[in-house]
Design an enzyme around this catalytic site. Structure first.
Site, mmCIF file in Angstrom:
data_model
loop_
_atom_site.group_PDB
_atom_site.id
_atom_site.type_symbol
_atom_site.label_atom_id
_atom_site.label_comp_id
_atom_site.label_asym_id
_atom_site.label_seq_id
_atom_site.Cartn_x
_atom_site.Cartn_y
_atom_site.Cartn_z
ATOM 1 N N SER A 319 0.842 -1.207 0.000
ATOM 2 C CA SER A 319 0.000 0.000 0.000
ATOM 3 C C SER A 319 0.871 1.248 0.000
ATOM 4 O O SER A 319 0.579 2.231 -0.682
ATOM 5 C CB SER A 319 -0.915 -0.025 1.225
ATOM 6 O OG SER A 319 -1.383 1.278 1.511
ATOM 7 N N TRP A 322 2.141 1.744 -3.410
ATOM 8 C CA TRP A 322 1.083 2.270 -4.296
ATOM 9 C C TRP A 322 1.071 3.800 -4.250
ATOM 10 O O TRP A 322 0.832 4.468 -5.238
ATOM 11 C CB TRP A 322 -0.278 1.717 -3.863
ATOM 12 C CG TRP A 322 -1.443 2.228 -4.672
ATOM 13 C CD1 TRP A 322 -1.974 1.644 -5.789
ATOM 14 C CD2 TRP A 322 -2.214 3.408 -4.436
ATOM 15 N NE1 TRP A 322 -3.036 2.395 -6.263
ATOM 16 C CE2 TRP A 322 -3.203 3.477 -5.452
ATOM 17 C CE3 TRP A 322 -2.168 4.422 -3.476
ATOM 18 C CZ2 TRP A 322 -4.131 4.508 -5.525
ATOM 19 C CZ3 TRP A 322 -3.088 5.459 -3.542
ATOM 20 C CH2 TRP A 322 -4.059 5.491 -4.567
ATOM 21 N N HIS A 323 1.346 4.313 -3.044
ATOM 22 C CA HIS A 323 1.239 5.755 -2.852
ATOM 23 C C HIS A 323 2.334 6.541 -3.553
ATOM 24 O O HIS A 323 2.167 7.724 -3.814
ATOM 25 C CB HIS A 323 1.233 6.118 -1.367
ATOM 26 C CG HIS A 323 -0.103 5.954 -0.719
ATOM 27 N ND1 HIS A 323 -0.577 4.727 -0.319
ATOM 28 C CD2 HIS A 323 -1.079 6.839 -0.442
ATOM 29 C CE1 HIS A 323 -1.790 4.884 0.206
ATOM 30 N NE2 HIS A 323 -2.116 6.154 0.141
ATOM 31 N N GLY A 324 3.448 5.941 -3.805
ATOM 32 C CA GLY A 324 4.475 6.727 -4.486
ATOM 33 C C GLY A 324 5.759 5.979 -4.685
ATOM 34 O O GLY A 324 6.018 4.947 -4.052
ATOM 35 N N PHE A 496 -0.498 10.074 -7.578
ATOM 36 C CA PHE A 496 -0.540 8.634 -7.456
ATOM 37 C C PHE A 496 -1.281 8.025 -8.641
ATOM 38 O O PHE A 496 -1.467 6.850 -8.691
ATOM 39 C CB PHE A 496 -1.207 8.236 -6.143
ATOM 40 C CG PHE A 496 -0.614 8.956 -4.959
ATOM 41 C CD1 PHE A 496 -1.419 9.533 -4.013
ATOM 42 C CD2 PHE A 496 0.753 9.071 -4.835
ATOM 43 C CE1 PHE A 496 -0.865 10.216 -2.936
ATOM 44 C CE2 PHE A 496 1.314 9.754 -3.755
ATOM 45 C CZ PHE A 496 0.502 10.317 -2.812
#
Lengths: 496, 365
Positions: A319, A322-324, A496
């Site tokens: 996760s 996923w954010h960066g 994102f």
């Protein structure tokens, strides 16, 4: 186009107007064109990626629907996974992994030839790829039948209110809604508009205002120590919340105006009493996506305890990724995973401790302490999330403590000039007026959140006198007009 | 039933009409960007300048139309002129002693501005001997958001025509002017204009600010001055800023990610690059000596540009211009990099504007 732009203020009313005058059976075509136009306003060329993802997943869904054999269905699922995750990797993660490999090879004195990619990150790619993946995974698992209508499916992938920054909708929720007929409904439309107005308030009055201070401090942390770092971190907590939930509110409100119901994406997260609860209230569409499609697929908690812990940790780690594409996001994800595990490991100890000190007998106080601790832990994680590098994050952590101690000593020794410098550094990038305005508007927002524990504010307002309601509406609009920051600021989650 | 719902919604939206009216009326009455006036104001300013007066209390006006009125009414040909943005607007007559001089720089100039203003000289047969072109990196960025050149877009397109570009002149001019007018008049709904208007109303306690513009022979005072040689003389609110205030301002601009004209500067726009090269060629064909000038950025601001991978075309613009100048035997001075001249915080008014007294230092090589 941004939700807080003039183009959108023109685009949206036009879409609503034509949507309701067009016959029902053609509305999906109009919405699809509007959604593609909306996306192409960012970068026209990248519409090809959405169309490609749409066609591949539509095909995969149809083919999976034609066979009950798991092996055959799996190969179409794999096709969808490769296509969507491949797009994500190519446009978002390639350079990160490539640079990491380069550093490793260079460190080992090996030659590394693969060049840096100049591909731009398409807006919203992390959102729409996850949205389409949820569809193919649901079809594979038998959770839904494949969608036969290509147009509706294309609209599901590209529906403009939630295309570029969520909420990430499930096909079982959103797709059936395209088959419904929606008329102009006073309550539904006015509620949707009120939600959009509230989202705009959070974005332009709060998020964009506090961003000046946050950016000043976080882009040059070495110019600050102590209190400014704390203020910037707390302000960032509200910036990211108001920015992202503001966007979600505009998206959900906009969809509601058109007749569609999108899922709630935030539920007063800073009132959470634990990290576990925080992740049930923050970016709900993403956290439930990871829960349903990664955590449960890995086995969830129906495995051995060490494996369960690993599943939890991995889910948060991914996760974070996923954010960066920076190690700070990965560490942020890992830290949240660690928080959750720590809370599991220490559950009994904490319960015993609370009993010993009598906190269990004072539930009100206990609740406030839990909320405070959860907010504190979240802010620690936000330091890593927002910092431009791990080194900056370390600097901030170390200097929050040393700087605050220096300030206390300065105050004790009445060294006022030094104390003032420690409080404001070279200037926090924000005048006194804006600082006070930020505090007031955050206060207003949190007061409304406090009231919301009794129910949806829009429903509560309906029971209030009409003058009071209109006074509030006018107040919000005038605050947006007088205090909104309108200088083309993007929403944070667009990266994102 | 459906009609009742629609009527109810529209009736409720009408309640917000007073707010919209307030926005429109305040924007129209205060008009901070002078979007709704006629050009008489600029014409008067140009008359004052051409009669040797300075202008005190100068604020927003259409600088492009002002240039047009100035040049058309020049009493003598100017031997040296400067074309560029506000970064060059302090170059003054004293630096060119013995020569007739005018500074035609306009705020936020794009390449189209330089070409348009030059065309006014060309069509008035007032070609100077020397043109100093203050070139900024955003002039090669098609996403620089600068559209003010459209108020004299006909000049730009006429020059393009003369330079040999085949273009549907009339359609382009009409399109640009229409777009410009729409953008100007849409300011009446602009929330940022409204906030600026309220700020002006509160600061000047009304609309009196418009009466503060006067012709004078003074060249400095409490406000900004437009001097008769075309330059701007900044008031103490700019020149007397402390180093701390300047640094705060720079950090604030960096925090807002406000890199003027440089957003989405992903590549040299081929059309702009071609325009530039053909423009230089045209100037040389008119026996005009071209001097290219690059103004440095504030050190902290430039460092943030250097560290920003999205702004790597800024140093590349300088490399391109220096190479172009060398290949075409054109004098080039200055640099976007302040470190070459050992410039520091105290040498700038803000993130982009060098102090007047430091301008000669970038000519020294």
């Amino acid at each position: 186009m941004l939700f807080n732009s003039y183009q959108f203020f023109i685009f949206f009313p036009l879409v609503v107007f034509f949507y309701f005058i067009i016959p029902y059976k053609y509305r999906w075509i109009f919405l699809l064109i509007a959604s593609y136009y909306f996306y192409m306003s960012w970068n026209p060329a990248y519409i090809i990626l959405i169309i490609l993802s749409t066609l591949i997943d539509y095909f995969a869904g149809i083919m999976m629907g034609k066979t009950a054999e798991i092996k055959s269905r799996r190969k179409y699922l794999i096709l969808s996974l490769i296509a969507n995750l491949g797009l994500l990797f190519t446009f978002k993660y390639f350079n990160f992994f490539n640079d990491t490999m380069r550093h490793i090879f260079t460190y080992m004195n090996f030659n590394y030839q693969i060049p840096h990619s100049n591909l731009l990150l398409p807006v919203g790619i992390s959102f729409y790829t996850f949205q389409t993946l949820s569809y193919t995974i649901d079809v594979y698992k038998g959770g839904r039948e494949p969608e036969k209508h290509l147009g509706y499916f294309a609209l599901y992938v590209s529906f403009f209110p939630q295309l570029v920054a969520g909420p990430i909708e499930r096909s079982t929720r959103l797709l059936p809604q395209f088959y419904e007929k929606y008329d102009v409904d006073y309550d539904r439309i006015t509620d949707g508009l009120k939600l959009m107005m509230w989202g705009l308030f959070k974005k332009v009055v709060i998020a964009d205002r506090v961003s000046a201070l946050v950016n000043t401090v976080y882009n040059n942390p070495s110019d600050f120590t102590g209190i400014p770092l704390i203020i910037a971190t707390i302000f960032f907590a509200f910036q990211i919340y108001c920015d992202f939930s503001g966007y979600s509110d505009i998206a959900i409100g906009g969809a509601q105006v058109l007749g569609f119901k999108l899922m709630d994406n935030f539920n007063r997260p800073y009132f959470s009493k634990s990290i576990d609860e925080f992740w049930k209230r923050w970016h709900i569409s993403l956290s439930t996506w990871f829960r349903d499609y990664l955590y449960i697929t890995l086995g969830g908690n129906r495995v051995s305890i060490p494996r369960w812990y690993l599943n939890l940790f991995l889910t948060f780690l991914i996760s974070g990724l996923w954010h960066g594409v920076n190690w700070t996001f990965i560490i942020w994800g890992a830290l949240n995973g660690f928080y959750l595990l720590f809370s599991i490991w220490t559950k009994h100890i904490r319960h015993s401790f609370n009993e010993i000190i009598g906190l269990n007998k004072r539930p009100g106080l206990h609740k406030y302490i839990k909320v405070g601790i959860t907010f504190f832990l979240t802010c620690i994680a936000w330091v890593i999330f927002r910092a431009n590098s791990i080194q900056d994050a370390f600097y901030i952590f170390s200097h929050i403590i040393t700087g605050t101690w220096d300030l206390i000593l300065s105050l004790i020794h009445k060294e006022w000039m030094n104390a003032k410098f420690l409080l404001t550094g070279q200037g926090l990038g924000m005048g006194n007026r804006d600082f006070i305005l930020s505090l007031i508007s955050i206060g207003i927002m949190e007061y409304i959140h406090l009231i919301q524990r009794h129910g949806r504010i829009r429903h509560m307002l309906k029971n209030k006198p009409v003058l009071f309601r209109w006074f509030l509406y006018f107040l919000i609009v005038l605050m947006i007009l007088f205090f909104g920051v309108f200088n083309k600021s993007q929403f944070i989650y667009f990266q994102f | 039933m459906k009609e009742n719902h629609t009527k109810r919604i529209l009736k409720k939206l009408l309640f917000f009409l007073p707010i919209l009216l307030m926005l429109v009326i305040v924007n129209f009455a205060v008009d901070p960007s002078n979007s709704f006036r006629t050009s008489d104001f600029e014409r008067q300013l140009a008359d004052w300048i051409n009669n040797g007066y300075n202008i005190e209390g100068i604020y927003d006006f259409d600088e492009r139309i002002f240039q047009e009125f100035c040049i058309e009414k020049f009493k003598e040909r100017k031997e040296v002129i400067v074309l560029g943005s506000s970064r060059g607007i302090q170059i003054n007559q004293e630096m060119f002693f013995g020569k007739t001089f005018f500074n035609n720089c306009v705020s936020g100039a794009s390449l189209e501005d330089l070409m348009a203003v030059y065309n006014i000289y060309d069509r008035c047969n007032l070609n100077p001997d020397i043109i100093i072109l203050s070139i900024d990196p955003w002039m090669f960025n098609k996403n620089n958001d600068q559209t003010r050149w459209m108020s004299i877009s006909d000049e730009y397109w006429q020059l393009k025509n003369k330079m040999g570009f085949k273009t549907a002149l009339f359609k382009k001019i009409l399109f640009n002017k229409t777009v410009f007018k729409i953008k100007k008049y849409s300011n009446v709904f602009s929330i940022s204009h409204f906030q600026h208007s309220i700020h002006i109303l509160l600061e000047y306690k009304g609309l009196e600010y418009k009466k503060n513009i006067i012709k004078t022979l003074n060249s400095n005072g409490e406000t900004n001055f437009k001097i008769s040689d075309g330059r701007i003389s900044y008031g103490p609110h700019i020149t007397k800023k402390t180093q701390d205030e300047i640094k705060k301002g720079v950090l604030y601009e960096i925090a807002k990610k406000n890199y003027f004209g440089l957003n989405n500067f992903k590549k040299f726009n081929p059309r702009l690059k071609n325009d530039f090269e053909k423009f230089i060629e045209y100037l040389e064909s008119k026996n005009v000596k071209v001097v290219i000038l690059l103004f440095p950025y504030h050190p902290i601001y430039y460092k943030s540009i250097e560290n920003n991978p999205n702004l790597n075309l800024v140093p590349e613009t300088e490399i391109y211009l220096k190479k172009f100048a060398e290949e075409n035997s054109i004098d080039i001075y200055g640099s976007y990099n302040p470190n070459i001249y050992d410039l520091n915080d105290s040498d700038f008014y803000d993130e982009m504007h060098l102090k007047k007294e430091n301008i000669p230092s970038i000519f020294k090589d």
